[in-house]
Design an enzyme around this catalytic site. Structure first.
Site, mmCIF file in Angstrom:
data_model
loop_
_atom_site.group_PDB
_atom_site.id
_atom_site.type_symbol
_atom_site.label_atom_id
_atom_site.label_comp_id
_atom_site.label_asym_id
_atom_site.label_seq_id
_atom_site.Cartn_x
_atom_site.Cartn_y
_atom_site.Cartn_z
ATOM 1 N N PRO A 83 -5.627 11.939 8.608
ATOM 2 C CA PRO A 83 -7.055 12.149 8.339
ATOM 3 C C PRO A 83 -7.378 13.613 8.041
ATOM 4 O O PRO A 83 -6.913 14.505 8.727
ATOM 5 C CB PRO A 83 -7.731 11.706 9.638
ATOM 6 C CG PRO A 83 -6.712 10.929 10.395
ATOM 7 C CD PRO A 83 -5.375 11.425 9.945
ATOM 8 N N GLU A 84 -8.171 13.826 7.002
ATOM 9 C CA GLU A 84 -8.686 15.153 6.679
ATOM 10 C C GLU A 84 -10.205 15.109 6.807
ATOM 11 O O GLU A 84 -10.766 14.105 7.270
ATOM 12 C CB GLU A 84 -8.246 15.564 5.266
ATOM 13 C CG GLU A 84 -6.722 15.556 5.125
ATOM 14 C CD GLU A 84 -6.241 16.102 3.782
ATOM 15 O OE1 GLU A 84 -6.999 16.829 3.118
ATOM 16 O OE2 GLU A 84 -5.095 15.774 3.401
ATOM 17 N N HIS A 90 -1.611 -0.094 20.911
ATOM 18 C CA HIS A 90 -1.665 1.370 20.985
ATOM 19 C C HIS A 90 -3.026 1.898 21.444
ATOM 20 O O HIS A 90 -3.408 3.017 21.120
ATOM 21 C CB HIS A 90 -1.278 2.010 19.650
ATOM 22 C CG HIS A 90 0.006 1.488 19.091
ATOM 23 N ND1 HIS A 90 1.227 1.748 19.675
ATOM 24 C CD2 HIS A 90 0.267 0.675 18.035
ATOM 25 C CE1 HIS A 90 2.181 1.138 18.980
ATOM 26 N NE2 HIS A 90 1.625 0.477 17.995
ATOM 27 N N ARG A 125 1.148 6.827 16.986
ATOM 28 C CA ARG A 125 2.116 7.914 17.135
ATOM 29 C C ARG A 125 1.714 8.901 18.222
ATOM 30 O O ARG A 125 2.543 9.692 18.680
ATOM 31 C CB ARG A 125 2.320 8.622 15.801
ATOM 32 C CG ARG A 125 3.001 7.683 14.799
ATOM 33 C CD ARG A 125 3.461 8.379 13.560
ATOM 34 N NE ARG A 125 4.478 9.392 13.818
ATOM 35 C CZ ARG A 125 4.990 10.165 12.878
ATOM 36 N NH1 ARG A 125 4.571 10.056 11.642
ATOM 37 N NH2 ARG A 125 5.906 11.067 13.172
#
Ligand SMILES: [Zn+2]
Length: 272
Positions: A2-3, A93, A115
């Protein structure tokens, strides 16, 4: 990864889900996500019963302002906020769960992160924000890009301009995609030492940053904002992920090089 545009999308959505909501039930898994010294139990105690007063973004960070204290959330590489029903089981997750009441409405807002490179940092009332937040440079969307100030900053840097743009203390929110696109719009070679850019080039760069962010945000239809893991037919970017394909400006094949450890697409004719 994500930016700024993806995190801005997350801010808008979280504002709908959490704005003026009371945190009635909180669960968290311990670990790196919560930052050094923080425990899941401490996070639950700090957040239970709190009210969300503001959902803000700066760069790639989100901030939930509470009636006492705040939460700073960074999505890392694979973090995502998801809304669920209160009786939904834990998602894959899932690392944080906020069961909230917003008026008469109750929902369960979950943070998932396969992650696990994201952050969920709880800061008590009167405590300083995390360093990663307080050292952020200007946010192009909130503050605009001041070309003369950016020129002054770049003038002291020997590193490649592409690497400088990824430094969140220079400008907050750009990542590999937006930096690649901005340099293409500005017709600047990403490998150029930052300090060699002229005032006119930095002015073009400032406009290029504004253009690529606006283009990406315009594509945000409220469903998903596209970010591309691999080149493909749906790739909406001018050059990012299009290595080997014709440059949209001159039709020569786009090249890919590594700058500051990141794959970088550029046109050797258009970007000087
Ligand atoms: Zn070209």
């Amino acid at each position: 990864v994500p930016e700024l545009p993806e995190v801005e999308h997350a801010r808008r959505v979280l504002g709908e889900w959490l704005g003026a909501a009371t945190l009635e039930g909180v669960a968290a898994r311990g670990g790196r996500l919560l930052g050094p010294g923080a425990s899941a139990g401490g996070v639950v105690r700090a957040l239970s019963g709190r009210r969300v007063c503001a959902v803000e973004r700066r760069g790639k960070w989100l901030r939930l302002g509470l009636d006492r204290g705040a939460v700073f959330s960074h999505l890392g590489m694979t973090g995502k906020w998801v809304v669920a029903a209160l009786d939904d089981a834990a998602l894959p997750h899932e690392r944080v769960r906020l069961d909230v009441r917003q008026g008469r409405r109750r929902r369960s807002v979950r943070y998932t992160d396969p992650r696990g490179f994201g952050r969920f940092l709880v800061v008590g009332e009167g405590e300083p924000p995390p360093t990663a937040w307080s050292t952020l440079g200007p946010d192009p969307l909130l503050d605009g890009v001041d070309a003369p100030a950016l020129h002054g900053e770049l003038a002291s840097r020997r590193q490649a301009v592409k690497a400088a743009l990824l430094d969140q203390t220079l400008l907050a929110g750009l990542g590999n995609i937006q930096a690649t696109e901005a340099l293409y719009h500005a017709r600047i070679d990403p490998r150029r030492p930052a300090r060699t850019l002229s005032r006119a080039e930095v002015a073009r760069l400032a406009r290029g940053i504004g253009r690529t962010l606006a283009d990406t945000l315009l594509r945000d239809d409220g469903a998903t904002i596209t970010y591309v893991a691999e080149a493909g037919a749906s790739n909406p970017f001018a050059i990012y992920g299009h290595q080997g394909e014709p440059c949209p400006g001159c039709a020569r094949p786009l090249q890919k090089v590594v700058v500051a450890g990141r794959g970088t697409v550029f046109c050797a004719r258009c970007q000087r």
